[in-house]
Design a protein around this motif. Structure first.
Motif, mmCIF file in Angstrom:
data_model
loop_
_atom_site.group_PDB
_atom_site.id
_atom_site.type_symbol
_atom_site.label_atom_id
_atom_site.label_comp_id
_atom_site.label_asym_id
_atom_site.label_seq_id
_atom_site.Cartn_x
_atom_site.Cartn_y
_atom_site.Cartn_z
ATOM 1 N N UNK A 171 0.622 -1.120 -0.093
ATOM 2 C CA UNK A 171 0.278 -0.146 0.234
ATOM 3 C C UNK A 171 1.115 1.045 -0.018
ATOM 4 N N UNK A 172 0.338 2.931 -0.582
ATOM 5 C CA UNK A 172 1.297 3.336 -0.942
ATOM 6 C C UNK A 172 0.943 4.637 0.153
ATOM 7 N N UNK A 173 2.303 5.870 0.033
ATOM 8 C CA UNK A 173 1.326 6.589 0.609
ATOM 9 C C UNK A 173 -0.107 7.232 -0.020
ATOM 10 N N UNK A 174 -1.434 7.802 0.095
ATOM 11 C CA UNK A 174 -1.763 8.017 -0.663
ATOM 12 C C UNK A 174 -2.227 9.762 -0.975
ATOM 13 N N UNK A 175 -1.458 10.537 -0.583
ATOM 14 C CA UNK A 175 -0.669 11.392 -1.267
ATOM 15 C C UNK A 175 0.878 11.877 -1.281
ATOM 16 N N UNK A 176 0.925 11.700 -3.068
ATOM 17 C CA UNK A 176 2.303 11.212 -3.618
ATOM 18 C C UNK A 176 2.258 12.986 -4.169
ATOM 19 N N UNK A 202 2.652 11.822 -13.018
ATOM 20 C CA UNK A 202 1.407 11.665 -12.487
ATOM 21 C C UNK A 202 2.058 11.951 -10.985
ATOM 22 N N UNK A 203 0.850 12.146 -10.408
ATOM 23 C CA UNK A 203 0.422 11.906 -8.517
ATOM 24 C C UNK A 203 -0.563 11.654 -7.644
ATOM 25 N N UNK A 204 -0.844 11.359 -6.594
ATOM 26 C CA UNK A 204 -2.538 10.999 -6.344
ATOM 27 C C UNK A 204 -2.538 11.288 -5.198
ATOM 28 N N UNK A 205 -3.745 11.722 -4.580
ATOM 29 C CA UNK A 205 -4.553 12.019 -3.549
ATOM 30 C C UNK A 205 -5.355 10.762 -3.233
ATOM 31 N N UNK A 206 -6.044 10.840 -1.938
ATOM 32 C CA UNK A 206 -7.036 10.113 -1.121
ATOM 33 C C UNK A 206 -8.020 9.873 -2.386
ATOM 34 N N UNK A 211 -4.114 0.361 -9.166
ATOM 35 C CA UNK A 211 -3.054 0.008 -8.571
ATOM 36 C C UNK A 211 -2.648 0.980 -7.762
ATOM 37 N N UNK A 212 -2.656 2.235 -7.500
ATOM 38 C CA UNK A 212 -1.971 2.892 -6.803
ATOM 39 C C UNK A 212 -2.651 2.869 -5.410
ATOM 40 N N UNK A 213 -4.261 2.469 -5.070
ATOM 41 C CA UNK A 213 -4.305 2.279 -3.837
ATOM 42 C C UNK A 213 -4.111 1.108 -3.409
ATOM 43 N N UNK A 214 -4.368 0.428 -3.903
ATOM 44 C CA UNK A 214 -3.656 -1.092 -3.882
ATOM 45 C C UNK A 214 -3.140 -1.774 -3.748
ATOM 46 N N UNK A 215 -2.228 -1.472 -5.025
ATOM 47 C CA UNK A 215 -0.972 -2.619 -5.742
ATOM 48 C C UNK A 215 -1.566 -3.303 -6.293
#
Lengths: 267, 306
Positions: A1-6, B60-64, B270-274
């Motif tokens: 599981x990744x950190x959610x804020x990247x 790319x980047x992610x948030x919740x 894949x970002x959220x759960x691998x």
């Protein structure tokens, strides 16, 4: 599981240290909680973002040792105290060891940066560390004096014999493995060197952890650019640190790598 | 034992979860890895008829709540694609969807012919990436006549390989675009590509985060739009649909099927759960079916329209 804020975070450069002819260390006024073997993505806004292994992270500050080899790393090495750069991570797997083990660390060139981080953590845990550093010549050696100050056993090899023994550092590793008693080999540096070290460890029945470098873009296992043939898993998530069996099972490791478009190039 | 298999344009998938285009999928081994992790099939990254450079990092980047990307569809070209698809076939028996893209109309005909020679099970036509400026994207994806023209060009070149056209949520009326491509011969549609583009600024840097400045939005925030698009298209045509956008869990995937999807594309999850997310989603779908007395998952397709 990744950190959610990247999203990257801008952090202050509090010190700049010229290490040798090629390498500059940036001391950053922030920690990402990285452990030896992990990497961060470093961002210079409007220019680019590239992955760098972490040379030290003590929970308060972080160090990045950057070899000036291309436009981005040169721009990074030219940064001044008081400027800010973007950082995100830590990404990837860590080097693992047990208290009191006897470890052989094989560094080629600036691979000595993450391996010095490992040496210092391992020394704290009562490990006996053989710190084997190889470089083209004296002017490209990194972290040799610092490792001596740590009290670990330092072995130096240079191609031209300007310091330490003349020849490859893998020859030093061979001797140390012959003497016996090594629990695990750790290696960071050119892939041809690491491939040789992995094979040597395998022959001796010694465990090894290898830091696999591939063209990483996202660091999150999404873009797929750094997938290693065989299992096909992204190196940025399942690596960079991988066990001996994993890398030697791959038809890719030691033979070829892919560029940012996915084209194969032989080593 | 729940029957999780579905048939999409005559191609049988062991389960409805497929890797969406753009995530992983650079190499044959990584596509096979996705199937090994539980997906019913996999979609390649967009294939160009020639080598195509992507954008610089950050891509790319992610948030919740959401994820943003502008990778710029890098590709090494058809020779490499052929090699990787061959490699996938050696390792994996699950259906492969080849996603194709071009900068100009002629490019689509060219890459369609090349892709057909690689014998994928399905060809997916990307007319809707929001991140490659002045080439494709908005004008084509939002134009009824241009979408139809691309579809006709592709269909002429691919023989009996089924074609699905990947649609943009940025069109004012996605149902009209869907109907135009179906009328032009598409066998199915994929809905939806990323939304936007949007813009995210790092206020400390005083600069956009993505090197392309703007990027497509995916992730959890996209799901209601995706479900609505699938619902609207299915209501109009009851055609085969690959529903994709914000699917993170098995429950999300079932929601997409109830709206009308036969296959469910999974990418940003894949970002959220691998990497293991594909098998986990399939397991969750299976559990839901057990709890709710559903014996054939295909019975859920378009269920809320009944």
């Amino acid at each position: 599981m990744h950190k959610l804020d990247t999203r990257p975070k801008m952090v202050l450069i509090k010190e700049v240290v010229r290490e040798n002819e090629q390498v500059t260390t940036l001391v950053l006024d922030a920690s990402v909680g990285a452990e030896p073997g992990q990497f961060v993505n470093v961002w210079i806004p409007s220019l680019n973002e590239k992955p760098f292994s972490v040379a030290m992270d003590d929970g308060k500050e972080m160090r990045l040792s950057v070899a000036a080899v291309g436009p981005f790393s040169n721009a990074l090495c030219d940064k001044k105290v008081g400027e800010k750069i973007g950082v995100r991570g830590p990404f990837g797997t860590k080097f693992k060891f047990e208290e009191g083990e006897h470890l052989a660390l094989l560094a080629g060139g600036y691979g000595a940066a993450p391996l010095y981080f490992l040496a210092s953590e391992a020394a704290k845990k009562g490990c006996t560390v053989e710190f084997i550093v190889g470089a083209r010549s004296k002017g490209f050696l990194l972290n040799v004096e610092k490792a001596r100050e740590l009290g670990v056993n330092v072995h130096v090899a240079t191609d031209d014999g300007s310091e330490g023994s003349k020849g490859y550092n893998t020859e030093v590793l061979a001797k140390i493995l012959d003497e016996g008693g090594i629990d695990c080999v750790y290696t960071v540096g050119p892939e041809v060197m690491m491939y040789k070290a992995a094979q040597m460890a395998k022959e001796k029945g010694v465990r090894a952890q290898i830091s696999v470098e591939r063209y990483m873009k996202c660091g999150m296992g999404l873009c797929g650019n750094c997938c290693l043939d065989g299992e096909g898993a992204p190196t940025c998530v399942k690596g960079p640190v991988m066990d001996l069996e994993k890398v030697l099972d791959s038809p890719e490791f030691g033979h070829y790598h892919r560029d940012q478009l996915g084209n194969k190039h032989n080593f | 034992m729940i029957d999780l298999s579905v048939e999409f344009c005559g191609v049988k998938f062991q389960n409805p979860i497929v890797l969406a285009s753009g995530v992983l999928g650079v190499t044959g081994d990584s596509l096979a890895g996705v199937v090994r992790n539980g997906a019913g099939g996999a979609t390649t990254k967009s294939l160009w008829p020639y080598q195509h450079e992507g954008h610089k990092n950050p891509t790319m980047f992610g948030t919740e709540e959401y994820f943003m990307n502008a990778v710029g569809i890098p590709d090494a070209g058809p020779e490499k694609a052929r090699e990787e698809i061959l490699r996938y076939r050696e390792k994996c028996g699950a259906p492969l969807i080849a996603n194709i893209v071009g900068g100009k109309m002629e490019d689509y005909a060219e890459i369609a012919a090349m892709a057909a020679e690689m014998k994928p099970d399905v060809i997916e036509v990307n007319i809707s990436c929001p991140n490659v400026e002045d080439e494709l994207g908005k004008p084509m994806a939002c134009s009824v006549s241009k979408s139809a023209e691309v579809t006709r060009l592709v269909k002429e070149k691919v023989g009996d390989i089924p074609v699905t056209v990947k649609l943009s949520p940025n069109a004012p009326d996605i149902r009209a675009i869907a109907e135009s491509v179906l009328d032009a011969g598409a066998d199915a549609v994929t809905a939806i590509n990323t939304l936007g583009p949007g813009l995210a600024i790092d206020i400390d840097a005083g600069a956009p985060i993505l090197s392309n400045r703007v990027g497509g939005i995916s992730g959890p925030a996209l799901k209601p739009l995706a479900v609505k698009a699938v619902y609207d298209i299915y209501a109009a045509r009851k055609c085969p649909i690959i529903g994709t956008g914000g699917v993170i869990t098995g429950r999300d995937a079932i929601e997409m099927m109830m709206a009308g999807a036969t296959l469910v594309g999974v990418g940003t999850a894949v970002y959220y759960r691998g990497q293991e997310v594909f098998g986990e989603i399939v397991r969750e779908m299976n559990e839901w079916c057990v709890e709710n007395g559903v014996s054939k998952i295909s019975s859920l397709i378009g269920k809320i329209h009944a």
